[in-house]
Design an enzyme around this catalytic site. Structure first.
Site, PDB file in Angstrom:
ATOM      1  N   LYS A 114       1.859  22.152   4.744  1.00 11.16           N
ATOM      2  CA  LYS A 114       3.163  21.899   4.131  1.00 11.16           C
ATOM      3  C   LYS A 114       3.144  20.619   3.309  1.00 11.16           C
ATOM      4  O   LYS A 114       3.796  20.531   2.271  1.00 11.16           O
ATOM      5  CB  LYS A 114       4.262  21.805   5.200  1.00 11.16           C
ATOM      6  N   LYS A 201       0.102  34.933   6.249  1.00 11.00           N
ATOM      7  CA  LYS A 201       1.174  35.424   7.137  1.00 11.00           C
ATOM      8  C   LYS A 201       2.493  35.590   6.370  1.00 11.00           C
ATOM      9  O   LYS A 201       2.726  34.912   5.363  1.00 11.00           O
ATOM     10  CB  LYS A 201       1.344  34.501   8.344  1.00 11.00           C
ATOM     11  N   LYS A 204       8.937  32.646   5.586  1.00 15.70           N
ATOM     12  CA  LYS A 204      10.251  32.450   4.964  1.00 15.70           C
ATOM     13  C   LYS A 204      10.131  31.671   3.665  1.00 15.70           C
ATOM     14  O   LYS A 204      10.976  31.765   2.798  1.00 15.70           O
ATOM     15  CB  LYS A 204      11.161  31.647   5.903  1.00 15.70           C
TER      16      LYS A 204
HETATM   17  P1  TYM Z   1       9.604  29.332  12.657  1.00 14.78           P
HETATM   18  O1  TYM Z   1      11.051  29.137  12.423  1.00 14.78           O
HETATM   19  O2  TYM Z   1       8.651  29.134  11.528  1.00 14.78           O
HETATM   20  O3  TYM Z   1       9.337  30.758  13.250  1.00 14.78           O
HETATM   21  C1  TYM Z   1      10.044  31.210  14.372  1.00 14.78           C
HETATM   22  C2  TYM Z   1       9.169  32.071  15.253  1.00 14.78           C
HETATM   23  O4  TYM Z   1       8.653  33.175  14.510  1.00 14.78           O
HETATM   24  C3  TYM Z   1       7.231  33.194  14.614  1.00 14.78           C
HETATM   25  N1  TYM Z   1       6.676  33.657  13.340  1.00 14.78           N
HETATM   26  C4  TYM Z   1       5.852  34.705  13.229  1.00 14.78           C
HETATM   27  N2  TYM Z   1       5.360  35.550  14.142  1.00 14.78           N
HETATM   28  C5  TYM Z   1       4.557  36.542  13.693  1.00 14.78           C
HETATM   29  N3  TYM Z   1       4.239  36.712  12.384  1.00 14.78           N
HETATM   30  C6  TYM Z   1       4.711  35.886  11.427  1.00 14.78           C
HETATM   31  N4  TYM Z   1       4.406  36.070  10.163  1.00 14.78           N
HETATM   32  C7  TYM Z   1       5.562  34.827  11.840  1.00 14.78           C
HETATM   33  N5  TYM Z   1       6.225  33.834  11.181  1.00 14.78           N
HETATM   34  C8  TYM Z   1       6.889  33.142  12.111  1.00 14.78           C
HETATM   35  C9  TYM Z   1       6.837  31.760  14.887  1.00 14.78           C
HETATM   36  O5  TYM Z   1       5.570  31.677  15.498  1.00 14.78           O
HETATM   37  C10 TYM Z   1       7.945  31.310  15.793  1.00 14.78           C
HETATM   38  O6  TYM Z   1       7.708  31.698  17.120  1.00 14.78           O
HETATM   39  N6  TYM Z   1       8.272  25.175  15.038  1.00 14.78           N
HETATM   40  C11 TYM Z   1       8.873  26.457  15.189  1.00 14.78           C
HETATM   41  C12 TYM Z   1      10.303  26.415  15.699  1.00 14.78           C
HETATM   42  C13 TYM Z   1      10.496  25.633  16.956  1.00 14.78           C
HETATM   43  C14 TYM Z   1      10.184  26.088  18.259  1.00 14.78           C
HETATM   44  C15 TYM Z   1      10.601  25.028  19.130  1.00 14.78           C
HETATM   45  C16 TYM Z   1       9.609  27.251  18.758  1.00 14.78           C
HETATM   46  C17 TYM Z   1      11.046  24.398  17.080  1.00 14.78           C
HETATM   47  N7  TYM Z   1      11.119  24.032  18.383  1.00 14.78           N
HETATM   48  C18 TYM Z   1      10.414  25.130  20.505  1.00 14.78           C
HETATM   49  C19 TYM Z   1       9.425  27.329  20.146  1.00 14.78           C
HETATM   50  C20 TYM Z   1       9.821  26.295  20.998  1.00 14.78           C
HETATM   51  C21 TYM Z   1       8.902  27.148  13.840  1.00 14.78           C
HETATM   52  O7  TYM Z   1       8.834  26.544  12.806  1.00 14.78           O
HETATM   53  O8  TYM Z   1       9.139  28.461  13.913  1.00 14.78           O
END
Ligand code: TYM
Length: 338
Positions: A114, A201, A204
């Site tokens: 990023k 992957k 968003k």
């Molecule tokens: P974020 O918002 O990018 O994504 C949320 C969740 O979706 C999963 N994910 C995917 N799984 C499969 N294939 C994909 N292409 C894909 N894109 C996203 C992510 O692995 C995630 O589980 N840092 C985290 C958010 C967060 C969090 C936490 C998660 C903040 N605090 C505490 C768990 C526990 C994030 O940016 O997810």
């Protein structure tokens, strides 16, 4: 049934949730809430680590919470809340910041990726993001953290902070101060790939909106995106991650969304061409999204009900978070208020 194990997870409200977020994460929460004490939050403080529009953020925060429920999160079975409404998240983050080596943070793959995109505008928040995520998890003494594959390194960091930097250094009686959490990454759906490039992957932040299917895409849009999805020129379709990433991804999506196991999908599609397969995938996608979309529309008609759910979730979560924060502060020698 007494639920003895805890789950915590969250999604950033940075844009419309897509199939990856659902299949990699939220789908698992829905299962886990039956057997585990489950806390899920909309991690809005994470969403401001990159440039953001305040109006869009507050709207997306509510939309994301509504989507959790539309996907099957049940406010009677789990606590659904907004991260920023519990100040213990930021407070624990500061305490952990002071104990986490900078070079652990510089190793984080997502930070490297990023920050490359942002050039000189990289904020300290972006570097610190995994520590805030560790705070999110550790505050709830979570046993399990259901996430997609891309969060594995962040989970390892949370484990290292809890174990090496807090428990090993500050426990006086050998009892851990913080629970060391485990990631839960399922085999199927943990890494849903982009529709325009099977090697990246689904994300968003991809500027190409045709690369992802969002949970609120209309049937027409789903159909258009699948028609445009990248394919290959081999004859017949096969699960083959190494040589046929697009085929592998689209077949995996079809298997999960149609509820058919991989073996039967492999058999069904072995002789098929893309022209025959794509309508099947389109159909399976549209019918899986339909119940989510109608529930979402219903929820958005009554924002007060949604606010009530979030307020209940916040109260439940706050008790747990405050108690952990006091435990950590006390172990660190920070004088508590009477
Ligand atoms: P974020 O918002 O990018 O994504 C949320 C969740 O979706 C999963 N994910 C995917 N799984 C499969 N294939 C994909 N292409 C894909 N894109 C996203 C992510 O692995 C995630 O589980 N840092 C985290 C958010 C967060 C969090 C936490 C998660 C903040 N605090 C505490 C768990 C526990 C994030 O940016 O997810």
């Amino acid at each position: 049934m007494t639920k003895t194990q805890r789950v915590l997870s969250g999604v950033q409200p940075t844009g419309a949730l897509h199939l990856g977020n659902w299949l990699g994460a939220i789908r698992n929460w829905v299962e886990l809430q039956q057997t585990h004490e489950t806390f899920v939050c909309v991690v809005d403080l994470h969403a401001i680590t990159v440039k953001h529009d305040p109006k869009v953020l507050s709207k997306n925060t509510l939309n994301t919470a509504a989507l959790y429920i539309a996907c099957g999160m049940d406010p009677h079975k789990s606590s659904i809340f907004i991260q920023s409404q519990i100040s213990a998240h930021s407070e624990l983050c500061w305490l952990l910041n002071c104990l986490t080596p900078l070079n652990w943070m510089e190793r984080m793959i997502q930070f490297k990726e990023k920050s490359l995109k942002q050039g000189d505008n990289v904020s300290i928040g972006l570097l610190d993001y995994p520590v805030l995520m560790a705070a999110d998890i550790l505050l709830y003494d979570a046993d399990l953290v259901p996430v997609g594959e891309d969060q594995k390194q962040h989970l390892e960091l949370a484990r290292d902070i809890a174990h090496q930097r807090i428990n090993a250094r500050f426990s006086l009686d050998g009892n851990p101060i913080l629970k060391v959490p485990k990631p839960l990454i399922l085999k199927d759906g943990a890494k849903v790939m982009s529709l325009s490039d099977g090697l990246n992957k689904m994300s968003k932040s991809d500027p190409n909106t045709n690369s992802r299917i969002t949970l609120l895409d209309t049937p027409e849009v789903v159909s258009k995106k699948i028609k445009r999805a990248k394919t290959d020129s081999h004859i017949g379709l096969q699960f083959d991650n190494k040589n046929r990433p697009e085929a592998n991804n689209l077949l995996t999506l079809y298997s999960i969304l149609s509820g058919k196991d991989r073996e039967s999908v492999a058999k069904e599609c072995a002789e098929m061409g893309w022209g025959k397969f794509k309508p099947l995938l389109t159909e399976a996608t549209i019918s899986s999204l339909q119940p989510i979309q109608s529930k979402y529309v219903e929820l958005m008609k009554d924002p007060t009900e949604l606010e009530k759910i979030l307020s209940k979730g916040r109260k439940e979560a706050e008790v747990v978070a405050e108690s952990t924060l006091r435990r950590v502060k006390s172990a660190l020698g920070i004088k508590l208020r009477n």
